[in-house]
Scaffold this motif. Structure first.
Motif, PDB file in Angstrom:
ATOM      1  N   LEU A 189       1.124   6.470 -18.756  1.00 55.10           N
ATOM      2  CA  LEU A 189       0.586   6.669 -17.250  1.00 55.10           C
ATOM      3  C   LEU A 189       0.267   5.375 -16.534  1.00 55.10           C
ATOM      4  CD1 LEU A 189      -2.006   9.389 -17.755  1.00 55.10           C
ATOM      5  CD2 LEU A 189      -0.176   9.757 -16.472  1.00 55.10           C
ATOM      6  N   ALA A 190       0.085   4.438 -17.539  1.00 55.66           N
ATOM      7  CA  ALA A 190       0.092   3.046 -16.775  1.00 55.66           C
ATOM      8  C   ALA A 190       1.031   2.232 -16.405  1.00 55.66           C
ATOM      9  CB  ALA A 190      -0.567   1.793 -17.806  1.00 55.66           C
ATOM     10  N   ILE A 191       2.227   2.472 -17.341  1.00 54.41           N
ATOM     11  CA  ILE A 191       3.715   2.109 -16.853  1.00 54.41           C
ATOM     12  C   ILE A 191       4.072   2.924 -15.774  1.00 54.41           C
ATOM     13  CG2 ILE A 191       6.050   2.105 -17.603  1.00 54.41           C
ATOM     14  CD1 ILE A 191       5.009   1.574 -20.543  1.00 54.41           C
ATOM     15  N   HIS A 192       3.973   4.260 -15.645  1.00 58.01           N
ATOM     16  CA  HIS A 192       4.601   5.354 -14.639  1.00 58.01           C
ATOM     17  C   HIS A 192       3.822   4.966 -13.307  1.00 58.01           C
ATOM     18  CE1 HIS A 192       5.988   8.934 -12.998  1.00 58.01           C
ATOM     19  NE2 HIS A 192       4.896   9.207 -12.218  1.00 58.01           N
ATOM     20  N   ALA A 193       2.497   4.661 -13.274  1.00 61.10           N
ATOM     21  CA  ALA A 193       1.839   4.095 -12.182  1.00 61.10           C
ATOM     22  C   ALA A 193       2.473   2.748 -11.466  1.00 61.10           C
ATOM     23  CB  ALA A 193       0.310   4.327 -12.275  1.00 61.10           C
ATOM     24  N   ALA A 194       2.607   1.999 -12.387  1.00 56.68           N
ATOM     25  CA  ALA A 194       3.054   0.831 -11.941  1.00 56.68           C
ATOM     26  C   ALA A 194       4.444   0.929 -11.329  1.00 56.68           C
ATOM     27  CB  ALA A 194       2.951  -0.130 -13.037  1.00 56.68           C
ATOM     28  N   ILE A 195       5.421   1.477 -12.143  1.00 59.95           N
ATOM     29  CA  ILE A 195       6.584   1.466 -11.399  1.00 59.95           C
ATOM     30  C   ILE A 195       6.567   2.453 -10.166  1.00 59.95           C
ATOM     31  CG2 ILE A 195       7.851   1.317 -13.533  1.00 59.95           C
ATOM     32  CD1 ILE A 195       8.772   4.151 -13.663  1.00 59.95           C
ATOM     33  N   GLU A 205      -5.074   8.883  -5.540  1.00 59.56           N
ATOM     34  CA  GLU A 205      -5.001   9.674  -6.779  1.00 59.56           C
ATOM     35  C   GLU A 205      -4.702   8.715  -8.007  1.00 59.56           C
ATOM     36  OE1 GLU A 205      -3.476  13.561  -4.693  1.00 59.56           O
ATOM     37  OE2 GLU A 205      -2.212  12.727  -5.836  1.00 59.56           O
ATOM     38  N   HIS A 206      -3.962   7.927  -7.935  1.00 65.23           N
ATOM     39  CA  HIS A 206      -3.515   6.841  -8.997  1.00 65.23           C
ATOM     40  C   HIS A 206      -4.762   5.943  -9.434  1.00 65.23           C
ATOM     41  CE1 HIS A 206       1.284   6.191  -9.051  1.00 65.23           C
ATOM     42  NE2 HIS A 206       0.880   7.438  -9.182  1.00 65.23           N
ATOM     43  N   HIS A 207      -5.533   5.559  -8.249  1.00 65.85           N
ATOM     44  CA  HIS A 207      -6.830   4.661  -8.387  1.00 65.85           C
ATOM     45  C   HIS A 207      -7.731   5.427  -9.457  1.00 65.85           C
ATOM     46  CE1 HIS A 207      -9.426   1.697  -7.402  1.00 65.85           C
ATOM     47  NE2 HIS A 207     -10.454   2.467  -6.927  1.00 65.85           N
ATOM     48  N   VAL A 208      -7.874   6.947  -9.027  1.00 63.07           N
ATOM     49  CA  VAL A 208      -8.857   7.697  -9.790  1.00 63.07           C
ATOM     50  C   VAL A 208      -8.571   7.494 -11.193  1.00 63.07           C
ATOM     51  CG1 VAL A 208      -9.917   9.936 -10.246  1.00 63.07           C
ATOM     52  CG2 VAL A 208      -9.752   8.679  -7.744  1.00 63.07           C
ATOM     53  N   THR A 238       9.029  -4.655 -17.407  1.00 66.51           N
ATOM     54  CA  THR A 238       8.112  -5.496 -17.322  1.00 66.51           C
ATOM     55  C   THR A 238       6.829  -5.165 -16.839  1.00 66.51           C
ATOM     56  OG1 THR A 238       9.051  -5.997 -15.104  1.00 66.51           O
ATOM     57  CG2 THR A 238       9.767  -7.336 -16.643  1.00 66.51           C
ATOM     58  N   ALA A 239       6.611  -3.568 -16.685  1.00 68.56           N
ATOM     59  CA  ALA A 239       5.459  -3.011 -16.301  1.00 68.56           C
ATOM     60  C   ALA A 239       4.279  -3.332 -17.271  1.00 68.56           C
ATOM     61  CB  ALA A 239       5.506  -1.540 -16.157  1.00 68.56           C
ATOM     62  N   PRO A 240       3.062  -3.132 -16.676  1.00 67.26           N
ATOM     63  CA  PRO A 240       1.731  -3.228 -17.512  1.00 67.26           C
ATOM     64  C   PRO A 240       1.649  -2.003 -18.481  1.00 67.26           C
ATOM     65  CG  PRO A 240       1.286  -3.799 -15.261  1.00 67.26           C
ATOM     66  CD  PRO A 240       2.565  -3.211 -15.230  1.00 67.26           C
ATOM     67  N   LEU A 294       3.071  -6.905  -7.083  1.00 61.87           N
ATOM     68  CA  LEU A 294       4.058  -7.359  -7.745  1.00 61.87           C
ATOM     69  C   LEU A 294       3.629  -8.734  -8.654  1.00 61.87           C
ATOM     70  CD1 LEU A 294       7.017  -7.309  -5.147  1.00 61.87           C
ATOM     71  CD2 LEU A 294       6.365  -5.586  -6.958  1.00 61.87           C
ATOM     72  N   VAL A 295       3.042  -9.651  -8.265  1.00 62.49           N
ATOM     73  CA  VAL A 295       2.346 -10.688  -8.832  1.00 62.49           C
ATOM     74  C   VAL A 295       1.552 -10.150  -9.676  1.00 62.49           C
ATOM     75  CG1 VAL A 295       1.301 -12.839  -8.249  1.00 62.49           C
ATOM     76  CG2 VAL A 295       2.820 -12.302  -6.621  1.00 62.49           C
ATOM     77  N   ALA A 296       0.388  -9.557  -9.349  1.00 60.52           N
ATOM     78  CA  ALA A 296      -0.659  -8.843 -10.090  1.00 60.52           C
ATOM     79  C   ALA A 296       0.137  -8.363 -11.328  1.00 60.52           C
ATOM     80  CB  ALA A 296      -1.582  -8.009  -9.602  1.00 60.52           C
TER      81      ALA A 296
END
Length: 225
Positions: free
Chosen positions: A43-49, A75-78, A144-146, A161-163
């Motif tokens: 989910l972290a990778i999916h949200a990031a991309i 929704e991503h934030h929650v 390269t996603a978190p 992108l930087v973060a």
């Protein structure tokens, strides 16, 4: 594969993890912890991309989809806050199961809205070639996603992108430490089992041989022919 097909494939991967968690027994703590670890990563990778590539592209192409994108970001934030809390929560904690259940409900609602409402409109707004090109960008972004949630980090360009790049480096370090710890724990567990087997074999070898009978003092020895 185009961008929508790629994102739907991610949704299926996560849903499979959800179902495995729901079917796991009440006492399957180790399995559930492992499944949640995988949920966090996927989910972290999916949200990031989506935040780095998909949502910005949709906002730039279709102004009428800005509001649905903003709702999706919330929704991503929650979800990222739930993932962040689950990262450090023991599987036998009182709220572990409840928190995972709320996570699953939130993600399923988000996925249903995307697939039934947002994705069909995106497919109308983009050409097949554009969606295929976006899929290539999403695939590159995955590399390269978190791999962990960062709910306090910005979720829109250019700041995200930087973060995201910084977070990805930090996550790689955490993942490496976690992997090394699991290897050490696995090695220690195997060594303990092996040592136990050796001790058991040694005790067996030291047991008296024969019929186990102890002759009575002064009696004639009895031989079995």
């Amino acid at each position: 594969m185009d961008a929508i097909a790629l994102l739907k494939a991610d949704h299926k991967t996560v849903e499979a993890l959800f179902r495995r968690f729901e079917l796991a027994g009440r006492n399957a703590k180790k399995l559930k912890r492992s499944l949640v670890n995988r949920m966090v990563r996927e989910l972290a990778i999916h949200a990031a991309i989506e935040e780095q590539v998909f949502y910005p592209a949709v906002r730039a192409k279709a102004e009428k989809l800005v509001d649905p994108i903003l709702e999706a970001l919330e929704e991503h934030h929650v979800v990222k806050w739930l993932l962040n809390e689950l990262e450090g929560l023991a599987p036998d904690a009182e709220r572990f199961e409840a928190k995972v259940k709320v996570l699953i409900e939130n993600v399923r609602t988000h996925v249903a809205e995307e697939e039934k409402e947002l994705f069909p409109q995106v497919r109308k707004a983009f050409t097949p070639a554009e969606l295929r090109e976006m899929a290539e960008m999403l695939t590159l972004a995955k590399r390269t996603a978190p791999t962990r949630p960062h709910p306090r980090a910005p979720d829109t360009p250019p700041s995200n992108l930087v973060a995201g790049a910084v977070s990805a480096v930090l996550d790689m370090g955490k993942d490496a430490v976690q992997s090394a710890r699991h290897k050490v724990e696995g090695f220690t567990s195997r060594r303990a089992k092996s040592s136990g087997k050796r001790r058991g074999g040694k005790r067996a070898a030291q047991r008296p041989q024969g019929n186990g009978m102890t002759p009575t003092p002064g009696a004639e020895p009895h031989y079995v022919m």
